[in-house]
Design a protein around this motif. Structure first.
Motif, short mmCIF file in Angstrom:
data_model
loop_
_atom_site.label_atom_id
_atom_site.label_comp_id
_atom_site.label_asym_id
_atom_site.label_seq_id
_atom_site.Cartn_x
_atom_site.Cartn_y
_atom_site.Cartn_z
N THR A 108 0.53 -1.16 -0.04
CA THR A 108 -0.14 -0.58 0.11
C THR A 108 0.96 0.91 -0.23
OG1 THR A 108 -1.29 -1.20 1.29
CG2 THR A 108 -1.66 1.81 1.39
N GLN A 109 1.68 1.40 0.78
CA GLN A 109 2.77 2.13 1.08
C GLN A 109 3.41 2.57 -0.61
OE1 GLN A 109 5.52 1.13 4.11
NE2 GLN A 109 4.06 1.97 5.20
N VAL A 118 1.29 3.82 -3.07
CA VAL A 118 0.88 5.94 -2.63
C VAL A 118 1.63 6.55 -3.36
CG1 VAL A 118 1.56 6.97 -0.41
CG2 VAL A 118 -0.09 5.54 -0.11
N VAL A 119 2.94 5.68 -2.93
CA VAL A 119 4.76 6.28 -3.64
C VAL A 119 4.73 7.05 -5.30
CG1 VAL A 119 7.37 6.57 -3.76
CG2 VAL A 119 5.96 6.50 -1.63
N LYS A 141 0.47 7.80 -6.06
CA LYS A 141 -0.36 9.24 -6.51
C LYS A 141 0.41 9.92 -5.72
CE LYS A 141 -3.49 6.04 -3.47
NZ LYS A 141 -4.73 6.18 -2.34
N THR A 142 1.17 10.31 -4.57
CA THR A 142 2.46 11.02 -5.17
C THR A 142 3.53 11.85 -6.25
OG1 THR A 142 4.10 9.55 -4.14
CG2 THR A 142 2.25 10.90 -2.21
N ASP A 145 -6.80 10.99 0.50
CA ASP A 145 -5.51 10.98 1.38
C ASP A 145 -5.12 11.81 2.22
OD1 ASP A 145 -6.95 7.85 1.86
OD2 ASP A 145 -5.38 7.03 0.33
N ALA A 203 4.54 15.30 0.81
CA ALA A 203 3.75 13.13 1.03
C ALA A 203 4.70 12.02 1.55
CB ALA A 203 2.75 13.78 1.00
N ARG A 204 5.02 12.81 -0.26
CA ARG A 204 5.84 11.50 -1.17
C ARG A 204 7.35 10.75 0.02
NH1 ARG A 204 10.71 10.76 -4.05
NH2 ARG A 204 10.17 9.38 -5.65
N LYS A 235 7.55 11.18 3.35
CA LYS A 235 6.81 10.66 3.53
C LYS A 235 6.37 9.24 3.76
CE LYS A 235 3.16 10.35 7.82
NZ LYS A 235 2.64 8.48 7.72
N ALA A 236 5.75 8.95 2.94
CA ALA A 236 5.35 7.79 2.20
C ALA A 236 6.51 6.54 2.02
CB ALA A 236 4.34 7.10 0.76
N ASP A 277 8.02 5.68 5.01
CA ASP A 277 7.28 4.44 6.02
C ASP A 277 7.20 2.78 4.78
OD1 ASP A 277 6.19 6.01 7.41
OD2 ASP A 277 3.66 6.16 6.08
#
Length: 581
Positions: free
Chosen positions: A41-42, A45-46, A49-50, A106, A173-174, A176-177, A180
């Motif tokens: 999932t992380q 996101v990278v 999404k970001t 998110d 945000a990127r 942070k992802a 993670d």
């Protein structure tokens, strides 16, 4: 001392260890699966999404720059074509904002910054872009350029600053992802290391446990069993370890005790056997001496006894021929009794010698064609057959291993017996046939004579055993005993078949040659599995000999013509009968 069986069994210990290890590994596997799902999932996101948000934010900035540049250009040139980038930038701005909003579920902070960019862009268009375009259309380029002031430039700089804040928020945000992802990946590696350590530790524990609870007790048990195997059957076997090994030690010790007991019995039996062997050796020596005496007796009987007996018989016959009718009737009867007794004694001695020589004076086994033997038998019994008007027939007979003189004597005795024990009102018929049964030839001699009652079937093969008086049927009573001894000498058996409707059937077996057995097996394999109904009916209607041996028939009867040279003809002629004259 009997070991005490108690504690956990080896199976229970292994199952417990494997259960604990399995639970730990399942827990670690579950944690790793959840962590892997989170990591995916992380990474999503990278990557999905970001990353696209950064690209779309830059495209949004480019669309806004296109709008500002187009408005300035139109204010300078007044050419409506210069407003095309403005319209295209406006459409691209709306498209990028809509696309970015689909990825911001998110990321509320990024959504807030996007709204700020959208509001400032709209304020710039309402306060700067739209008035400049309208003034230029109505009043010309000079009026339009007059509206592009420093304040208008500052207002667009605010839009650009809002876009920078948006991009900065996306970058945060990127990062942070990405952090993670790195953290979950590191944790996943740690869990894998822990799982590997659990497996290694469990393997080490299992290995040590097996060494202590299995290998060492087994080695000790093997050493004790080896001592017993070397001959120390009184050595008690004791072992240690889990309950299974203790029970195994008890079973092995019980087996040792049983073996020791059996060996003691074997020793006793061997001592008894040795004693019996010594007695048998003595008996064998006695039998050897007795056989030598019997051979000496046979020599004496064939030479020393025969000579005076021949003299007695000869002189009795001379008396009978010379003085027959000159003396009274009683004297003639006495002389006849003496002649008959001497002749019977000669026949008895000759038969006894023949019986004793079977298997003792041997020329070795060779391949013997029983068809040729039957030709010789036909010649030997020709006189008796002519006297009794008897018919002798035989089907195709096999080749077997044996001694031809003995086999000739065997078949001649059977044929002579069949002719002798005939019914007074019926001409004798004797038929010899053969069939292959397993790895033996079963040969039958069947006649239409007086027959034998079933209760006497076994007595006729006993030496000197007679079922009739010598006046009714002459003979010494040794013929069938000679038959039985010859058959058994050739590895067969002989019996009387009582299931024949008329006459007597004497059957005996002789070992078949290997090629005959193989040929019969090959012929059976070539036949169909299910014979036709017609074939079954024909087989049921045929007699046993005809069903088992459908072979060409040969015959030697009382009316067979001689060959040109005077010898009897006994060749194979298919189904055509031949007779002897």
């Amino acid at each position: 001392m009997k070991p005490v069986v108690g504690g956990w069994s080896l199976r229970r210990r292994v199952i417990t260890l494997l259960t604990v290890v399995g639970v730990l590994l399942i827990g670690l596997a579950g944690a790793e699966a959840a962590l892997a799902t989170r990591n995916r999932t992380q990474i999503d996101v990278v990557l999905n999404k970001t990353g696209p948000l950064r690209v779309q934010a830059q495209e949004l900035l480019n669309a806004l720059l296109d709008q500002e540049t187009a408005v300035r250009g139109y204010a300078v040139s007044g050419d409506p074509a210069d407003l095309n980038p403005y319209q295209a930038g406006l459409a691209q701005e709306k498209s990028r904002i809509a696309s970015m909003r689909t990825l911001l579920d998110d990321f509320p902070q990024i959504d807030q910054e996007l709204r700020a960019v959208e509001e400032r862009a709209e304020q710039w268009r309402q306060s700067v872009a739209v008035p400049v375009v309208a003034t230029t259309e109505q009043n010309g380029t000079t009026a339009g350029q007059a509206l592009i002031t420093e304040q208008a430039r500052q207002q667009f700089d605010q839009v650009r600053a809002a876009v920078d804040d948006l991009q900065q928020e996306i970058l945060v945000a990127r990062e942070k992802a990405a952090n993670d992802v790195r953290g979950s990946s590191n944790l996943l590696v740690v869990l894998l290391i822990i799982a590997a350590l659990v497996v290694v530790i469990a393997g080490a524990v299992l290995l040590l446990s097996l060494d202590r609870m299995v290998i060492r007790p087994l080695i000790g048990l093997a050493d004790q069993v080896r001592e017993v195997a070397d001959g120390d059957y009184q050595h008690g076997i004791a072992t240690s370890g889990p309950p299974e090994f203790l029970r195994l030690g008890e079973d092995v010790d019980a087996m040792r005790q049983k073996i020791a007991s059996d060996l003691a019995e074997v020793r006793e039996a061997r001592e008894r056997i040795e004693w019996v062997n010594s007695q048998l050796q003595k008996q064998a020596e006695e039998l050897t001496r007795s056989n030598r005496d019997l051979e000496q007796f046979a020599y004496v009987a064939s030479h020393d006894l025969q000579e005076p007996l021949r003299k007695v018989a000869s002189f009795c016959q001379l008396l009978q021929r010379r003085y027959a009718g000159q003396l009274d009737e009683r004297a003639d009867q006495y002389i006849a009794f003496a002649v008959d007794g001497a002749q019977r004694m000669q026949r008895l001695i000759n038969d006894l010698l023949a019986f004793s020589r079977i298997g003792r004076l041997t020329s070795g086994f060779v391949d013997v064609d029983l068809n040729k033997v039957m030709g010789d038998v036909a010649g030997q019994t020709e006189a008796a057959r002519q006297y009794a008007d008897a018919e002798l027939t035989w089907t195709e007979l096999p080749v077997i291993r044996g001694e031809e003189p003995l086999l000739t004597n065997l078949l001649a005795n059977l044929v002579s017996n069949s002719i002798k024990f005939r019914r007074p009102d019926t001409p004798p018929k004797v038929h010899i046939s053969a069939r292959l049964v397993g790895n033996e030839w079963e040969i039958s001699c069947q006649d239409n004579g007086i027959g034998i009652e079933p209760e006497f079937a076994d007595k006729i093969f006993v030496i000197f055993q007679r079922l009739h008086s010598k006046d009714a049927y002459p003979g010494t009573g040794i013929g069938l005993a000679i038959v039985k001894k010859i058959v058994e000498y050739h590895g067969g058996r002989v019996w009387v078949d009582s299931d024949v409707p008329v006459g007597t059937a004497i059957r005996f077996t002789l070992p078949a040659l290997p090629q005959d057995v193989e040929a019969a097996a090959a012929a059976a394999a070539d036949q169909p599995d299910e014979p036709s109904a017609q074939g079954d009916a024909a087989a049921d209607d045929a007699s046993p000999d005809e069903a088992s041996a459908p072979l060409p028939k040969q015959s030697a009867g009382a009316d067979r013509p001689d060959r040109a040279d005077g010898s009897p003809e006994s060749g194979r002629t298919g189904d055509m009968k031949e007779t002897v004259g």
